[in-house]
Enzyme design. Sequence first.
Site, PDB file in Angstrom:
ATOM      1  N   LYS A   1       4.476-175.122   5.646  1.00 46.45           N
ATOM      2  CA  LYS A   1       5.123-176.211   4.918  1.00 46.45           C
ATOM      3  C   LYS A   1       4.952-177.503   5.709  1.00 46.45           C
ATOM      4  O   LYS A   1       5.209-177.545   6.918  1.00 46.45           O
ATOM      5  CB  LYS A   1       6.612-175.879   4.737  1.00 46.45           C
ATOM      6  CG  LYS A   1       7.345-176.742   3.749  1.00 46.45           C
ATOM      7  CD  LYS A   1       8.725-176.163   3.497  1.00 46.45           C
ATOM      8  CE  LYS A   1       9.455-176.955   2.423  1.00 46.45           C
ATOM      9  NZ  LYS A   1      10.775-176.361   2.136  1.00 46.45           N
TER      10      LYS A   1
ATOM     11  N   ARG B   1      22.886-170.094 -14.202  1.00 46.99           N
ATOM     12  CA  ARG B   1      22.157-168.827 -14.177  1.00 46.99           C
ATOM     13  C   ARG B   1      23.080-167.642 -13.915  1.00 46.99           C
ATOM     14  O   ARG B   1      22.685-166.490 -14.108  1.00 46.99           O
ATOM     15  CB  ARG B   1      21.075-168.889 -13.088  1.00 46.99           C
ATOM     16  CG  ARG B   1      20.288-170.184 -13.095  1.00 46.99           C
ATOM     17  CD  ARG B   1      19.230-170.206 -12.036  1.00 46.99           C
ATOM     18  NE  ARG B   1      18.046-169.485 -12.487  1.00 46.99           N
ATOM     19  CZ  ARG B   1      16.958-169.307 -11.737  1.00 46.99           C
ATOM     20  NH1 ARG B   1      16.925-169.763 -10.503  1.00 46.99           N
ATOM     21  NH2 ARG B   1      15.928-168.654 -12.210  1.00 46.99           N
TER      22      ARG B   1
ATOM     23  N   GLU C   1      21.250-166.578  -7.390  1.00 42.47           N
ATOM     24  CA  GLU C   1      22.573-167.066  -7.781  1.00 42.47           C
ATOM     25  C   GLU C   1      23.444-165.978  -8.398  1.00 42.47           C
ATOM     26  O   GLU C   1      24.655-165.943  -8.161  1.00 42.47           O
ATOM     27  CB  GLU C   1      22.416-168.233  -8.764  1.00 42.47           C
ATOM     28  CG  GLU C   1      21.799-169.486  -8.165  1.00 42.47           C
ATOM     29  CD  GLU C   1      20.282-169.480  -8.177  1.00 42.47           C
ATOM     30  OE1 GLU C   1      19.681-170.453  -7.699  1.00 42.47           O
ATOM     31  OE2 GLU C   1      19.685-168.483  -8.657  1.00 42.47           O
TER      32      GLU C   1
END
Length: 638
Positions: A276, A387, A359
């Site tokens: 990254k 969600r 979640e």
Amino acid sequence: MTARRPANIAGTAATAGATLSVRPVALTNLLESITGPEDVKRLDAHGVITLAEQIRSFLIDSVCRTGGHLGPNLGVVEVSIALHRVFDSPHDVILWDTGHQAYVHKLLTGRRASFDRLRQRDGLSGYPSRAESDHDVIENSHASTALSYADGLAKAFSLRGMAERAVVAVVGDGALTGGMCWEALNNIGGAPHRPVIVVVNDNGRSYDPTIGGLAVHLADLRDRAPGTSTEPSIFTDLGLAYVGPVDGHDEAAVESALRAARGLHRPVIVHCITRKGAGYPPAERHEADRMHAIAAGSPGAATAAPAQTWTDVFGQEIVRIAADRPDVVAITAAMLRPVGLGDFAAAFPDRVFDVGIAEQHAVTSAAGLALGGMHPVLAIYATFLNRAFDQALMDVALHRLGVTFVLDRAGITGDDGPSHNGMWDLSLLQLLPGVQIAAPRDAANLRRALREAVDVHDGPTVIRFPKSAVGPAVTEIASVGGVDVLSARPRPVVLIVSVGALAATCLALGDALARRGVAATVVDPRWVYPVNHALKDLAAAHEVVVTVEDNNTIGGVGAGIAQFLRQNGVDTPVREFGIPPRFQPTAKRADLLASLDLSADALAPRVMAELAGCLTSRQRPRGAIGQTRFPKARAASS
């Protein structure tokens, strides 16, 4: 001058830390000549390397000026180029999970000129956007969805006799921590006749480092020799072939792996090891998030001290609470620092749980913690809690468990586009039996509400606040049965019910109405659900009730108050002002609120029109008008 080509490191942990150099390019600007994937396919090996360097230089310059997700996209430059050289988008479908790693894909599909308005009104979305290009098939800014899309697309192509169309899903290793990925892999691996290519972009992190057993397993896979492996892995056990590990910054190696995967004609994992922020030293050195997302303005430039945000206030107060309450624990879904739990983790490392991008699991795990005698505080972006509604309903509320949901970025957020506006939570969560919902108007009330919430042990509590600076204190002048009175004038006609951070707007609305000769009372219920019974008498003493909220008008606070008044025999009409039930475009929060007429200047004439209609249809005057008296305000908000 061309970039140094990284060695083929086969994904080993030791060499994956080598630095990619990014230097000024003196050659013809290849990037400006790229109008679509066909231009990328025509490049020779030298041109591919040059293009990769120019893309990095462009992204660093452009995203540092506009703001956006820099780190993830620097990490997928070579992977993106290889994908568009091997596959024929949009005939072959390339899906991105999450979509914030699709900037390079956008450049390679002809959208370079639009990057000067990245994540701005009428500009380029920070995620795939079907309105922008046929190359963007889905608009997935919420993680862990692409494999399910891929499974469905592969089934559709098979049924329609279009099996030659490849389906490729690029999935970050962080997204693989989400349960939907494994539900999809279970289907993908169980259908060897339907080829789906899953490119795992393994950089060891989503926002923060990837956690859990999967992260350990991927680390073990990195040490294997590159190639098509039949050695057991979690992927091969599910029925997928495994190709890798491959150095994700060696475009030729990635391209070779993708061609091999396509030739297998079966479900396959291509395991790419990336870094990254690769190629940008400030990102490479940034251990917290590798410059996951940056604000507009070059990093390191001299800037004024940032204003205190709602997230800052929450993060500070939850640490104070936890110091006094050993039963208080914190949960995050791969967003420890963005939701303000960094200091909590430093102070109480054994009492904070990062569950990954999961979640639904986060909510039911919180229920388990509550069953075990703890008081969990789940800090999450408001849009992501959508969600896990079923888990909040059936696993927390049904069991009457003391779980506190702290919803960051509630209401209009803006920059991240339509999917990230937290404009549904007040509508959805009122459906939870026994829930109590607070919308604090300032820092003092956020601290107060948080302490009140963790004292509730027989049902869920919710605290919501926006993505913005917290603003100045708004002090009440009186309190009526727990409803704070923020402003009152003699002979009031309009009752303005302020919700959360819009208190300053509502006070300004009261002033704007006064200039038009209409007196208003401005109140803040603080805990907006269940509806405070004090609002019954307050509403009866006014000609019209106006609610102003940063939420969907359908089923929001205003709708709840209107229903409450009807059920209690109060015929004062209620006019709800908020966000209409449609997805909002990308724009700054302030601009979107203005476009929705949620400013005092825009609201005042709308309230006047509503009031005129109410007065002409009224059969009798309000006897209580001008008679409202408020008790003395309490000393101060804690």
